[in-house]
Design a protein around this motif. Structure first.
Motif, PDB file in Angstrom:
ATOM      1  N   ASP A   1      -2.098  -2.269  -9.872  1.00  0.00           N
ATOM      2  CA  ASP A   1      -3.522  -2.287  -9.544  1.00  0.00           C
ATOM      3  C   ASP A   1      -4.239  -1.363 -10.522  1.00  0.00           C
ATOM      4  N   LEU A   2      -5.024  -1.950 -11.419  1.00  0.00           N
ATOM      5  CA  LEU A   2      -5.664  -1.189 -12.489  1.00  0.00           C
ATOM      6  C   LEU A   2      -7.174  -1.132 -12.251  1.00  0.00           C
ATOM      7  N   VAL A   3      -7.710   0.081 -12.260  1.00  0.00           N
ATOM      8  CA  VAL A   3      -9.134   0.312 -11.999  1.00  0.00           C
ATOM      9  C   VAL A   3      -9.798   0.747 -13.300  1.00  0.00           C
ATOM     10  N   VAL A   4     -10.604  -0.134 -13.892  1.00  0.00           N
ATOM     11  CA  VAL A   4     -11.226   0.196 -15.179  1.00  0.00           C
ATOM     12  C   VAL A   4     -12.736   0.013 -15.163  1.00  0.00           C
TER      13      VAL A   4
ATOM     14  N   VAL B   1       5.427  -8.266  -6.466  1.00  0.00           N
ATOM     15  CA  VAL B   1       4.835  -7.166  -5.715  1.00  0.00           C
ATOM     16  C   VAL B   1       3.549  -6.738  -6.403  1.00  0.00           C
ATOM     17  N   TRP B   2       2.485  -6.659  -5.635  1.00  0.00           N
ATOM     18  CA  TRP B   2       1.232  -6.037  -6.099  1.00  0.00           C
ATOM     19  C   TRP B   2       1.209  -4.648  -5.490  1.00  0.00           C
ATOM     20  N   LEU B   3       1.203  -3.646  -6.352  1.00  0.00           N
ATOM     21  CA  LEU B   3       1.249  -2.259  -5.916  1.00  0.00           C
ATOM     22  C   LEU B   3      -0.135  -1.645  -6.060  1.00  0.00           C
ATOM     23  N   ASN B   4      -0.706  -1.182  -4.953  1.00  0.00           N
ATOM     24  CA  ASN B   4      -1.991  -0.481  -5.038  1.00  0.00           C
ATOM     25  C   ASN B   4      -1.865   0.727  -5.953  1.00  0.00           C
ATOM     26  N   PRO B   5      -2.984   1.297  -6.450  1.00  0.00           N
ATOM     27  CA  PRO B   5      -2.921   2.279  -7.534  1.00  0.00           C
ATOM     28  C   PRO B   5      -1.956   3.440  -7.286  1.00  0.00           C
TER      29      PRO B   5
ATOM     30  N   TYR C   1       0.880  -1.166   0.000  1.00  0.00           N
ATOM     31  CA  TYR C   1       0.000   0.000   0.000  1.00  0.00           C
ATOM     32  C   TYR C   1       0.922   1.221   0.000  1.00  0.00           C
ATOM     33  N   PRO C   2       1.201   1.798  -1.171  1.00  0.00           N
ATOM     34  CA  PRO C   2       2.291   2.783  -1.270  1.00  0.00           C
ATOM     35  C   PRO C   2       2.125   3.995  -0.367  1.00  0.00           C
ATOM     36  N   ARG C   3       0.899   4.383  -0.112  1.00  0.00           N
ATOM     37  CA  ARG C   3       0.651   5.566   0.718  1.00  0.00           C
ATOM     38  C   ARG C   3       1.184   5.385   2.142  1.00  0.00           C
ATOM     39  N   SER C   4       1.308   4.133   2.568  1.00  0.00           N
ATOM     40  CA  SER C   4       1.666   3.858   3.955  1.00  0.00           C
ATOM     41  C   SER C   4       2.945   3.039   4.111  1.00  0.00           C
ATOM     42  N   PHE C   5       3.686   2.833   3.037  1.00  0.00           N
ATOM     43  CA  PHE C   5       4.841   1.933   3.121  1.00  0.00           C
ATOM     44  C   PHE C   5       6.106   2.654   3.603  1.00  0.00           C
ATOM     45  N   LYS C   6       6.535   3.680   2.857  1.00  0.00           N
ATOM     46  CA  LYS C   6       7.733   4.419   3.254  1.00  0.00           C
ATOM     47  C   LYS C   6       7.738   5.782   2.557  1.00  0.00           C
TER      48      LYS C   6
ATOM     49  N   ASN D   1      -8.315   7.017  -2.156  1.00  0.00           N
ATOM     50  CA  ASN D   1      -6.891   6.641  -2.097  1.00  0.00           C
ATOM     51  C   ASN D   1      -6.380   5.969  -3.364  1.00  0.00           C
ATOM     52  N   GLY D   2      -6.639   6.604  -4.491  1.00  0.00           N
ATOM     53  CA  GLY D   2      -6.074   6.140  -5.745  1.00  0.00           C
ATOM     54  C   GLY D   2      -6.971   5.258  -6.577  1.00  0.00           C
ATOM     55  N   TYR D   3      -8.075   4.783  -6.016  1.00  0.00           N
ATOM     56  CA  TYR D   3      -9.002   3.965  -6.801  1.00  0.00           C
ATOM     57  C   TYR D   3      -9.946   4.830  -7.633  1.00  0.00           C
ATOM     58  N   ASP D   4      -9.710   6.129  -7.626  1.00  0.00           N
ATOM     59  CA  ASP D   4     -10.418   7.075  -8.493  1.00  0.00           C
ATOM     60  C   ASP D   4      -9.350   7.724  -9.378  1.00  0.00           C
ATOM     61  N   ILE D   5      -9.179   7.184 -10.576  1.00  0.00           N
ATOM     62  CA  ILE D   5      -8.045   7.560 -11.422  1.00  0.00           C
ATOM     63  C   ILE D   5      -8.430   8.700 -12.363  1.00  0.00           C
TER      64      ILE D   5
END
Length: 576
Positions: free
Chosen positions: A95-98, A45-49, A12-17, A58-62
């Protein structure tokens, strides 16, 4: 098929580092921890959006599929991250939101101006002159339906999630072409696959019938052209590549799984289901934990059933938490300090010994726990905040809701990664976007790196075992003692080799009779405890003890175990 042998690690990139002190995790922060990722032994690695987004969810609205979110960094840093992962033989899933975009995406900005705008048909609309639109439920707006009025076009647009996340019109071939172009762009950059968010929702019945159901997820996941679109995606983008796809499969049933991932159908490669995530909650309240806890007999039945589905084709995944779920050890084990470490190790053993691709969420490997916020002011998640406002408007028990959210809220898993004992757990030098769990002085990566018996070191050891034992990837799974309320026992068998896994899912000490005879002098290959007692075929299992025995020759079960014919799968072997 490399994804079958992969161990996936979700970031979860927002909270990783955070690398620049703005309190938000970023790509440069992940780059600084590449050696750590390599040390875990994970493969993917699965990277959230990470795409351009105004962050309503948090990124699921692209808002821009071809660039990186400003807070996360630059495309140059993305290229460096991808190169660094590949140099360490780690693959990357984006992580792709379509199913939907942000309402700030240029397509929707144009669409909402006029019915004549070429982008108007990129979304689903209900003209106001037709009257009130048919009810559809918004997952993020419990107070109203999933249609929002737009004055400029005198019509309503559809959004299965937030009103700032309008649903794309996949029935428009141009929309599908745009999506495939986006996928090709990132494939050409070198990514190894996609986790496809809400992918089962993309097809809509545009006759818009009136619907009487409370199971909106199931309705949304059964659009009339869903499989047509997935097969087209495979032909246009995935065929003849080494790319993999991981589908978020909310709303589908176990009997439909192979429709998505069976190889001959040429659709997707893996999916993850939500059935396990419903365990331990009461059915008549919103995410209210059952005071009786999780029913292990039901858990065994469920995961055994999902394994059986893939016996003849397709491939599954297994997980216990992600960005939408509470922390693994808090939900499925115990975050009471007496049991936290041992139960975390037991759950790690479970995930790494099942026949499916295991998915771990960042922090699972050090036993991070729920933060258990007491005030709504501490929450950042749109789901919790909107439900709280709705209950408040109805005069309902918000205190009860907040108590439930201490176990169930998505923000429990989104708190910053706990690196060390420095300020803010070493996550940031600034003010973190969400509070850091105060237990970081006890639970952190730096301390566990130095402790040979830590959760982190245990994780690495069992990862290594799975990598060196194909039986733990491909071997046939067989459940024993299905009705036992505390112990989960199964074997994995491949090419004349068998492993026996025994897991105590309870806080109690259990005297457990093994389902078949083993050498009295046998020692477990893996043991999450310092103790081990086997007398006359009886194991004295400590609370949350996890044992792996093997490699063993395949054996027949005892008469007692064989009595559970309806629950025990046939003892056969499987070859790669």
């Amino acid at each position: 098929m490399w994804w079958k042998e992969s161990i996936i690690y979700q970031i979860y990139p927002r909270s990783f580092k955070d690398s620049n002190g703005d309190g938000i995790g970023d790509l440069a922060g992940i780059i600084s921890k590449l050696d750590y990722l390599e040390s875990l032994g994970i493969d993917t690695v699965w990277l959230n959006p990470i795409f351009g987004s105004p962050n309503d969810d948090n990124g699921y609205d692209i808002s821009n599929y071809y660039d990186i979110m400003t807070e996360y960094g630059t495309m140059k840093e993305f290229d460096m991250l991808l190169q660094g992962l590949h140099q360490r033989n780690i693959k990357l899933l984006l992580d792709l939101v379509v199913n939907h975009t942000s309402d700030e995406h240029p397509w929707f900005q144009g669409a909402r101006q006029s019915r004549e705008n070429p982008y108007y048909n990129y979304y689903h609309w209900w003209p106001a002159e037709k009257g009130k639109p048919p009810f559809r439920y918004s997952h993020f707006d419990p107070s109203g339906q999933a249609w929002t009025y737009n004055k400029a076009t005198d019509s309503y647009y559809l959004h299965y999630f937030s009103a700032k996340m309008p649903d794309l019109n996949w029935e428009n071939p141009q929309v599908r072409k745009e999506v495939y172009d986006i996928m090709r762009f990132w494939i050409n950059k070198g990514v190894d696959g996609f986790r496809l968010d809400a992918i089962c929702y993309i097809s809509k019945d545009t006759s818009w019938p009136e619907i009487e159901t409370h199971d909106w997820g199931a309705y949304y996941a059964h659009g009339p052209h869903l499989h047509d679109y997935l097969q087209e995606m495979n032909r246009e983008v995935l065929e003849n590549t080494n790319i993999t796809t991981l589908a978020e499969a909310a709303g589908i049933t176990i009997n439909e799984a192979l429709h998505f991932v069976e190889e001959n159908r040429k659709e997707l490669h893996m999916l993850y289901h939500f059935e396990g995530m419903h365990l331990g909650y009461l059915k008549d309240a919103y995410k209210r934990p059952d005071p009786k806890g999780i029913d292990l007999v039901e858990l065994k039945r469920l995961y055994t059933s999902w394994d059986k589905i893939y016996e003849t084709g397709g491939w599954g995944t297994i997980y216990l938490t992600n960005h939408d779920q509470p922390r693994m050890v808090s939900r499925w084990g115990s975050d009471i300090e007496t049991y936290r470490e041992v139960s975390a190790k037991m759950l790690i053993t479970f995930l790494l010994t099942m026949r499916a691709t295991p998915i771990f969420y960042n922090g699972d490997e050090i036993g991070m726990t729920n933060i258990r916020f007491e005030s709504i002011d501490d929450y950042k998640d749109i789901d919790t905040i909107n439900m709280y406002k709705y209950l408040q408007s109805k005069g309902e028990d918000t205190a009860r809701f907040l108590l439930d959210q201490q176990m169930a809220a998505r923000d429990n898993s989104r708190t910053p990664f706990q690196w060390d004992t420095s300020t803010n757990a070493g996550f940031t030098e600034g003010k973190p976007w969400i509070k850091v769990n105060e237990n970081y002085t006890l639970i952190n990566e730096a301390a566990q790196e130095k402790d040979d018996r830590s959760i982190l070191q245990f994780f690495k050891q069992v990862v290594l075992l799975r990598k060196h034992q194909p039986v733990l990837v491909y071997g046939r799974y067989q459940l024993y003692d299905a009705a036992h309320p505390q112990v989960y026992t199964y074997t994995r068998t491949l090419n004349g080799t068998m492993f026996l896994i025994v897991l105590n899912f309870s806080k109690e000490t259990v005297v457990y009779k093994l389902p078949f005879l083993v050498d009295a002098d046998i020692e477990p290959l893996v043991n999450n405890m310092l103790t081990f007692e086997l007398e006359g075929g009886n194991l004295n299992l400590a609370p949350y003890q996890a044992l792996i025995f093997g490699p063993l020759p395949p054996v027949m079960p005892t008469a007692a175990a064989a009595e559970e014919k309806a629950e025990v799968l046939p003892l056969e072997e499987e070859t790669i």
